[in-house]
Scaffold this active site. Structure first.
Site, PDB file in Angstrom:
ATOM      1  CG  ASP A  20      -0.139  -0.285   2.517  1.00 35.09           C
ATOM      2  OD1 ASP A  20       1.085  -0.071   2.510  1.00 35.09           O
ATOM      3  OD2 ASP A  20      -0.756  -0.715   3.514  1.00 35.09           O
ATOM      4  CD  GLU A  78       0.429  -6.581   3.035  1.00 30.71           C
ATOM      5  OE1 GLU A  78       0.483  -5.363   2.863  1.00 30.71           O
ATOM      6  OE2 GLU A  78       1.215  -7.195   3.780  1.00 30.71           O
ATOM      7  CD  GLU A 114       0.762   4.259   4.704  1.00 33.55           C
ATOM      8  OE1 GLU A 114      -0.122   4.959   5.254  1.00 33.55           O
ATOM      9  OE2 GLU A 114       1.974   4.505   4.818  1.00 33.55           O
ATOM     10  CG  HIS A 119       7.267   3.781   9.750  1.00 30.62           C
ATOM     11  ND1 HIS A 119       6.427   4.031   8.695  1.00 30.62           N
ATOM     12  CD2 HIS A 119       7.164   2.470  10.001  1.00 30.62           C
ATOM     13  CE1 HIS A 119       5.848   2.896   8.328  1.00 30.62           C
ATOM     14  NE2 HIS A 119       6.273   1.938   9.096  1.00 30.62           N
ATOM     15  NE  ARG A 133       4.057   9.700   4.476  1.00 28.22           N
ATOM     16  CZ  ARG A 133       4.877  10.460   3.767  1.00 28.22           C
ATOM     17  NH1 ARG A 133       4.613  11.722   3.569  1.00 28.22           N
ATOM     18  NH2 ARG A 133       5.954   9.943   3.227  1.00 28.22           N
ATOM     19  CG  HIS A 176      11.477   4.837   9.384  1.00 25.92           C
ATOM     20  ND1 HIS A 176      11.619   5.805   8.417  1.00 25.92           N
ATOM     21  CD2 HIS A 176      10.784   3.825   8.798  1.00 25.92           C
ATOM     22  CE1 HIS A 176      11.036   5.391   7.290  1.00 25.92           C
ATOM     23  NE2 HIS A 176      10.515   4.189   7.502  1.00 25.92           N
TER      24      HIS A 176
HETATM   25  C1  UD1 Z   1       7.056   4.611   3.394  1.00 24.66           C
HETATM   26  C2  UD1 Z   1       5.619   4.297   2.968  1.00 24.66           C
HETATM   27  C3  UD1 Z   1       4.884   3.583   4.094  1.00 24.66           C
HETATM   28  C4  UD1 Z   1       5.659   2.384   4.602  1.00 24.66           C
HETATM   29  C5  UD1 Z   1       7.068   2.818   4.978  1.00 24.66           C
HETATM   30  C6  UD1 Z   1       7.895   1.620   5.392  1.00 24.66           C
HETATM   31  C7  UD1 Z   1       4.473   5.860   1.471  1.00 24.66           C
HETATM   32  C8  UD1 Z   1       3.746   7.136   1.344  1.00 24.66           C
HETATM   33  N1  UD1 Z   1       4.927   5.532   2.686  1.00 24.66           N
HETATM   34  O1  UD1 Z   1       6.981   5.559   4.444  1.00 24.66           O
HETATM   35  O2  UD1 Z   1       3.621   3.149   3.628  1.00 24.66           O
HETATM   36  O3  UD1 Z   1       5.006   1.868   5.742  1.00 24.66           O
HETATM   37  O4  UD1 Z   1       7.695   3.433   3.828  1.00 24.66           O
HETATM   38  O5  UD1 Z   1       9.017   2.006   6.124  1.00 24.66           O
HETATM   39  O6  UD1 Z   1       4.651   5.180   0.491  1.00 24.66           O
HETATM   40  N2  UD1 Z   1      14.697   7.741   4.171  1.00 24.66           N
HETATM   41  C9  UD1 Z   1      16.060   7.605   4.007  1.00 24.66           C
HETATM   42  N3  UD1 Z   1      16.555   6.374   3.664  1.00 24.66           N
HETATM   43  C10 UD1 Z   1      15.777   5.288   3.495  1.00 24.66           C
HETATM   44  C11 UD1 Z   1      14.376   5.426   3.657  1.00 24.66           C
HETATM   45  C12 UD1 Z   1      13.861   6.661   3.986  1.00 24.66           C
HETATM   46  O7  UD1 Z   1      16.805   8.560   4.176  1.00 24.66           O
HETATM   47  O8  UD1 Z   1      16.288   4.210   3.191  1.00 24.66           O
HETATM   48  C13 UD1 Z   1      14.142   9.059   4.560  1.00 24.66           C
HETATM   49  C14 UD1 Z   1      14.201  10.073   3.401  1.00 24.66           C
HETATM   50  O9  UD1 Z   1      14.466  11.343   3.940  1.00 24.66           O
HETATM   51  C15 UD1 Z   1      12.762  10.019   2.860  1.00 24.66           C
HETATM   52  C16 UD1 Z   1      11.983   9.809   4.150  1.00 24.66           C
HETATM   53  O10 UD1 Z   1      12.768   8.906   4.909  1.00 24.66           O
HETATM   54  O11 UD1 Z   1      12.429  11.207   2.180  1.00 24.66           O
HETATM   55  C17 UD1 Z   1      10.585   9.286   3.983  1.00 24.66           C
HETATM   56  O12 UD1 Z   1      10.529   8.156   3.126  1.00 24.66           O
HETATM   57  P1  UD1 Z   1       9.123   7.785   2.380  1.00 24.66           P
HETATM   58  O13 UD1 Z   1       9.306   6.541   1.611  1.00 24.66           O
HETATM   59  O14 UD1 Z   1       8.594   8.959   1.668  1.00 24.66           O
HETATM   60  O15 UD1 Z   1       8.128   7.560   3.585  1.00 24.66           O
HETATM   61  P2  UD1 Z   1       8.162   6.564   4.806  1.00 24.66           P
HETATM   62  O16 UD1 Z   1       7.663   7.309   5.979  1.00 24.66           O
HETATM   63  O17 UD1 Z   1       9.459   5.864   4.860  1.00 24.66           O
HETATM   64  N1  UDP Z   2      12.473  -4.285   9.832  1.00 20.67           N
HETATM   65  C1  UDP Z   2      13.846  -4.446   9.627  1.00 20.67           C
HETATM   66  N2  UDP Z   2      14.712  -3.667  10.353  1.00 20.67           N
HETATM   67  C2  UDP Z   2      14.280  -2.748  11.262  1.00 20.67           C
HETATM   68  C3  UDP Z   2      12.879  -2.586  11.445  1.00 20.67           C
HETATM   69  C4  UDP Z   2      12.012  -3.373  10.704  1.00 20.67           C
HETATM   70  O1  UDP Z   2      14.273  -5.267   8.823  1.00 20.67           O
HETATM   71  O2  UDP Z   2      15.115  -2.083  11.891  1.00 20.67           O
HETATM   72  C5  UDP Z   2      11.541  -5.104   9.033  1.00 20.67           C
HETATM   73  C6  UDP Z   2      10.485  -5.870   9.807  1.00 20.67           C
HETATM   74  O3  UDP Z   2      10.942  -7.165  10.135  1.00 20.67           O
HETATM   75  C7  UDP Z   2       9.296  -5.893   8.865  1.00 20.67           C
HETATM   76  C8  UDP Z   2       9.470  -4.646   8.020  1.00 20.67           C
HETATM   77  O4  UDP Z   2      10.802  -4.199   8.220  1.00 20.67           O
HETATM   78  O5  UDP Z   2       9.349  -7.012   7.999  1.00 20.67           O
HETATM   79  C9  UDP Z   2       8.483  -3.576   8.435  1.00 20.67           C
HETATM   80  O6  UDP Z   2       8.799  -2.380   7.795  1.00 20.67           O
HETATM   81  P1  UDP Z   2       8.216  -0.991   8.247  1.00 20.67           P
HETATM   82  O7  UDP Z   2       7.813  -1.045   9.684  1.00 20.67           O
HETATM   83  O8  UDP Z   2       9.199   0.029   7.834  1.00 20.67           O
HETATM   84  O9  UDP Z   2       6.955  -0.816   7.279  1.00 20.67           O
HETATM   85  P2  UDP Z   2       5.423  -1.266   7.348  1.00 20.67           P
HETATM   86  O10 UDP Z   2       5.366  -2.737   7.541  1.00 20.67           O
HETATM   87  O11 UDP Z   2       4.765  -0.489   8.459  1.00 20.67           O
HETATM   88  O12 UDP Z   2       4.877  -0.824   6.026  1.00 20.67           O
END
Ligand code: UD1
Ligand code: UDP
Length: 383
Positions: free
Chosen positions: A100, A122, A136, A212, A214, A245
């Site tokens: 999602d 999923e 999501e 994490h 939003r 995160h």
């Molecule tokens: C995203 C997804 C969320 C999912 C989550 C898993 C959307 C809108 N959100 O949220 O559904 O649950 O991923 O973790 O699709 N960043 C880094 N390095 C990384 C990852 C993220 O620096 O490897 C930082 C960056 O500044 C980036 C910010 O995190 O701009 C947000 O990342 P983004 O993918 O937009 O949203 P998440 O909150 O991570």
């Molecule tokens: N996870 C990981 N390292 C971490 C935290 C989470 O590998 O430090 C894994 C966890 O086992 C799960 C997935 O990341 O499978 C969950 O990701 P996240 O919570 O970022 O996203 P969501 O599931 O809420 O979309």
């Protein structure tokens, strides 16, 4: 297309999508009559690359869209543009998206624009609340509209899709691929870094925390962190392991409230193998994550979910997860209850697995064959 040539293009971009697609990609790669292609949007960078390395997945395309502090418009636009060229070159028979995220929805939209069939891994998770989780809930509703095959992890997810008018022949109850990934990973060797090992050495009980969402950014996160500080004051045998995160908006709150607090062990996001092993060694899990709500019950760990609603009600009805929201006093009370009342704790610490049997990827691939007329419909998963 001939039977010896079904081209399936998997699109994903964030950590959880990568973890949940890894078993599917491995399965696709093992089928001689399927050509498997992988595009990562890299909506996440480091957190995605960790998973690619763990599961040894080498993408055919990497769109590299991540920017620090990106917003939803940035990601949507970059992913859509990036996928246009890839889809035109590859012209797959089917695109697979998972979950999602913005990558999920945009991947499905791009495939639709190119009139390519979409399989949604999923499918059918719902809270029926537009802004919880945001974005999501709407991403998955829209993805359902774009998908041709719907891989529902549970019966409840299947029923949600049926209610929305999706034909029963297009829905497959597969179990969640996160359980396939968990089974694949639990067998593998792992190592814990110094800070994490110290947390387990210095404390009798460890709470594993991840945040994490939003809709929790800002004061809800601050409330949760303050609640935990109170919990630690009254429980000298407890420590908190918190892989933070990468989102800078999460890091800002952590820096304000949890940096330098005794018995709070802050780390970078952990690789998947150490992470699930930390979960296994922890006393309880506190999280707003989706995937962790599915993994923790499989490992017999109570999960307190930092949300008002969840699209994953199964673990709640099995009694291993509890929705506690983010109110400071309530979070403190609920964590204290599990730490202080052994009966309550034991009631929740059951290893149950409503989410899968480790064969979801196999069912998904079988359903793809069935869709292209080269196999039978797989039997549905039931827990
Ligand atoms: C995203 C997804 C969320 C999912 C989550 C898993 C959307 C809108 N959100 O949220 O559904 O649950 O991923 O973790 O699709 N960043 C880094 N390095 C990384 C990852 C993220 O620096 O490897 C930082 C960056 O500044 C980036 C910010 O995190 O701009 C947000 O990342 P983004 O993918 O937009 O949203 P998440 O909150 O991570
Ligand atoms: N996870 C990981 N390292 C971490 C935290 C989470 O590998 O430090 C894994 C966890 O086992 C799960 C997935 O990341 O499978 C969950 O990701 P996240 O919570 O970022 O996203 P969501 O599931 O809420 O979309």
């Amino acid at each position: 297309m001939t039977t010896s040539n079904i081209k399936v293009l998997s699109i994903f971009g964030t950590r959880p999508e990568a973890i949940k697609m890894a078993p599917v990609i491995k399965k696709l790669e093992s089928c001689p009559d399927i050509e498997s292609r992988v595009v990562v949007t890299a909506q996440h960078r480091e957190m995605l690359d960790q998973v690619l390395a763990t599961f040894q997945i080498k993408p055919d395309y990497d769109l590299g869209v991540m920017r620090p502090g990106q917003n939803l418009f940035d990601v949507t636009e970059a992913v859509l543009r990036g996928l246009h060229g890839v889809l035109e070159v590859e012209q797959p028979d089917m695109v697979l998206v998972q979950g999602d995220t913005t990558t999920t929805f945009t991947g499905a939209l791009a495939a639709f624009y190119c009139k390519i069939a979409v399989g949604h891994v999923e499918a059918g998770l719902r809270t029926y609340q537009k802004y919880s989780p945001y974005p999501e809930e709407i991403n998955r509703v829209l993805t359902t509209q774009l998908a041709d095959l719907h891989f529902a992890p549970t019966l409840k997810a299947r029923d949600a899709l049926l209610q929305e008018g999706i034909g029963a022949d297009k829905i497959f109850i597969t179990g969640n691929t996160v359980i396939d990934a968990l089974y694949m990973a639990m067998e593998q060797p792992f190592s814990l870094d110094f800070e994490i090992s110290r947390a387990f050495r210095e404390n009798k009980r460890v709470i594993l925390l991840t945040t994490h969402r939003r809709e929790n950014l800002g004061s809800p996160l601050k409330d949760v962190y303050l609640a935990l500080r109170q919990v630690l004051l009254s429980h000298p045998d407890v420590g908190v392991v918190f892989p933070v995160h990468k989102n800078p908006a999460v890091r800002r709150e952590v820096a304000k409230v949890l940096t330098g607090i005794e018995r709070v062990y802050l780390t970078e996001p952990l690789d998947y193998l150490p992470f699930i092993n930390v979960m296994k060694k922890s006393y309880l899990v506190l999280t707003d994550s989706g995937g962790i709500q599915e993994e923790a019950p499989a490992l017999g760990k109570p999960v307190l979910v930092l949300r008002e609603v969840t699209e994953r009600p199964e673990a709640i009805s099995y009694g291993t997860a509890r929705l506690i929201g983010t109110d400071r006093r309530h979070v403190e009370e609920q964590v204290n209850l599990l730490l202080d009342n052994e009966e309550e704790y034991l009631q929740m610490a059951n290893a149950v697995n409503p989410y899968g049997d480790g064969r979801a990827a196999e069912r998904i691939v079988q359903a793809i064959y069935a869709y292209f007329g080269t196999g039978d419909r797989p039997e549905d998963f039931s827990p």
